[in-house]
Design an enzyme around this catalytic site. Structure first.
Site, PDB file in Angstrom:
ATOM      1  N   GLY A  63      -2.916  -8.933  19.489  1.00 28.58           N
ATOM      2  CA  GLY A  63      -3.802  -9.298  20.598  1.00 28.58           C
ATOM      3  C   GLY A  63      -5.045 -10.010  20.111  1.00 28.58           C
ATOM      4  O   GLY A  63      -5.085 -10.535  18.999  1.00 28.58           O
ATOM      5  N   LEU A 104      -6.092 -12.799  21.215  1.00 28.53           N
ATOM      6  CA  LEU A 104      -5.415 -14.053  20.896  1.00 28.53           C
ATOM      7  C   LEU A 104      -6.383 -15.231  20.851  1.00 28.53           C
ATOM      8  O   LEU A 104      -7.314 -15.327  21.646  1.00 28.53           O
ATOM      9  CB  LEU A 104      -4.320 -14.333  21.934  1.00 28.53           C
ATOM     10  N   HIS A 126      -2.781 -18.197  17.488  1.00 25.78           N
ATOM     11  CA  HIS A 126      -1.621 -17.514  18.085  1.00 25.78           C
ATOM     12  C   HIS A 126      -0.874 -18.451  19.037  1.00 25.78           C
ATOM     13  O   HIS A 126       0.355 -18.463  19.085  1.00 25.78           O
ATOM     14  CB  HIS A 126      -2.067 -16.278  18.882  1.00 25.78           C
ATOM     15  N   GLN A 139      -1.386   0.013   9.932  1.00 31.87           N
ATOM     16  CA  GLN A 139      -1.791  -0.984   8.948  1.00 31.87           C
ATOM     17  C   GLN A 139      -3.298  -1.032   8.726  1.00 31.87           C
ATOM     18  O   GLN A 139      -3.792  -1.875   7.991  1.00 31.87           O
ATOM     19  CB  GLN A 139      -1.237  -2.357   9.302  1.00 31.87           C
TER      20      GLN A 139
HETATM   21  O1  PAF Z   1      -0.709 -10.570  11.682  1.00 30.16           O
HETATM   22  C1  PAF Z   1      -0.772  -9.684  12.562  1.00 30.16           C
HETATM   23  O2  PAF Z   1      -1.324  -9.873  13.651  1.00 30.16           O
HETATM   24  C2  PAF Z   1      -0.153  -8.322  12.280  1.00 30.16           C
HETATM   25  O3  PAF Z   1      -0.293  -7.957  10.954  1.00 30.16           O
HETATM   26  C3  PAF Z   1       1.313  -8.227  12.726  1.00 30.16           C
HETATM   27  C4  PAF Z   1       2.206  -9.174  11.942  1.00 30.16           C
HETATM   28  C5  PAF Z   1       1.431  -8.532  14.219  1.00 30.16           C
HETATM   29  C6  PAF Z   1       1.849  -6.811  12.485  1.00 30.16           C
HETATM   30  O4  PAF Z   1       1.093  -5.864  13.176  1.00 30.16           O
END
Ligand code: PAF
Length: 286
Positions: free
Chosen positions: A31, A33, A37, A61
């Protein structure tokens, strides 16, 4: 554009979308964005007949809970932008859907994930690899697109696909930059206007070092000059700034193509990453 939240609605929606043998490109996102994106969505439309996106701020992550808490969330605007870009379906999973009670599986990639981001953000690439594998397995796209700004992430995801054989073509898309050269990133929104104007020192330093190395200059001093330029240009810390082999991400002391300059540095408490390709200038008589 179909907006899917419930897991049991995903499968029928995807089946309908794929219909009679359409190809499906997936753009996974967290998101917040930006035009980077949307460039992925445009590329997805060029390579496949149908386009899906995911919006999921993946807790796995984030090695720092404060970073997770302040990650920008702009769902309404994101959905409007995806719809305007011609996305066919958006899936917004919840953490409980992707990581149900008792979830105990972790995908860990050796080698390419270990240095750089892997060293400075322990567990980060396990979280990326695990969520990307889950998203790809749930959506089963023919293609999946990722920005080259996260060069190491792209290498990790390519490794996951190659090792697990999920059957998705992984495509990287060149970094989209602001007019002054700063790589577009959801994190840029966290910069104050003053720090935002100084943040351009990051691509500037990379380009200066890239030019020097490409023209035959020594690697070590070029990297040191670039780090010093960041610190004198408003960055508080430089986690790394290195010349690496583009595929293995191993550091290079001497230039050898294909290679990239990669960097991570913080300004105003915001950690930014960037990278550029470096090519050796053809020199007469060499
Ligand atoms: O690059 C990102 O936005 C994130 O690391 C991903 C690939 C959507 C994984 O959560």
């Amino acid at each position: 554009m179909q907006i899917i939240r419930a897991l049991d609605a995903l499968k029928p929606a995807l089946a309908q979308l794929r219909g009679s043998g359409d190809t499906l490109a997936l753009v996974p996102t967290m998101g917040a964005l930006h035009d980077g994106h949307l460039a992925l969505v445009a590329e997805a439309k060029a390579v496949a007949t149908r386009v899906a996106a995911t919006i999921f701020v993946n807790p796995l992550q984030f090695n720092d809970p404060k970073d997770l808490a302040r990650y920008p969330r702009t769902e309404e605007a994101d959905l409007a932008r995806l719809e305007a870009a011609g996305c066919d379906l958006v899936w917004l999973p919840t953490p409980a859907q992707l990581y149900p009670d008792g979830f105990a599986t972790n995908i860990s990639v050796r080698g390419v994930s270990e240095r750089w981001e892997g060293e400075h953000r322990p567990g980060h690439f396990d979280g990326v690899a695990t969520v990307v594998a889950k998203l790809l397995l749930a959506v089963r796209p023919t293609h999946a697109l990722f920005g080259e700004k996260d060069w190491q992430q792209l290498a990790v995801i390519r490794r996951v696909e190659a090792d697990l054989g999920i059957g998705v073509e992984i495509l990287g898309h060149p970094t989209v930059r602001e007019a002054d050269g700063l790589a577009m990133s959801s994190r840029n929104a966290l910069l104050s206007p003053e720090k935002r104007s100084k943040a351009v020192a990051l691509p500037t330093a990379l380009h200066a070092a890239g030019k020097e190395i490409g023209a035959g200059g020594a690697v070590g001093p070029a990297l040191e000059r670039a780090k010093a330029a960041l610190l004198s240009g408003g960055f508080s810390t430089v986690d790394y700034l290195a010349l690496v082999d583009s595929r293995s991400l191993e550091p290079l002391e001497k230039p050898r193509e294909p290679m990239r300059l990669i960097a991570a540095a913080s300004i105003g408490g915001v950690r930014l990453i960037d990278n550029i390709p470096v090519t050796l200038e053809q020199q007469v008589g060499r």
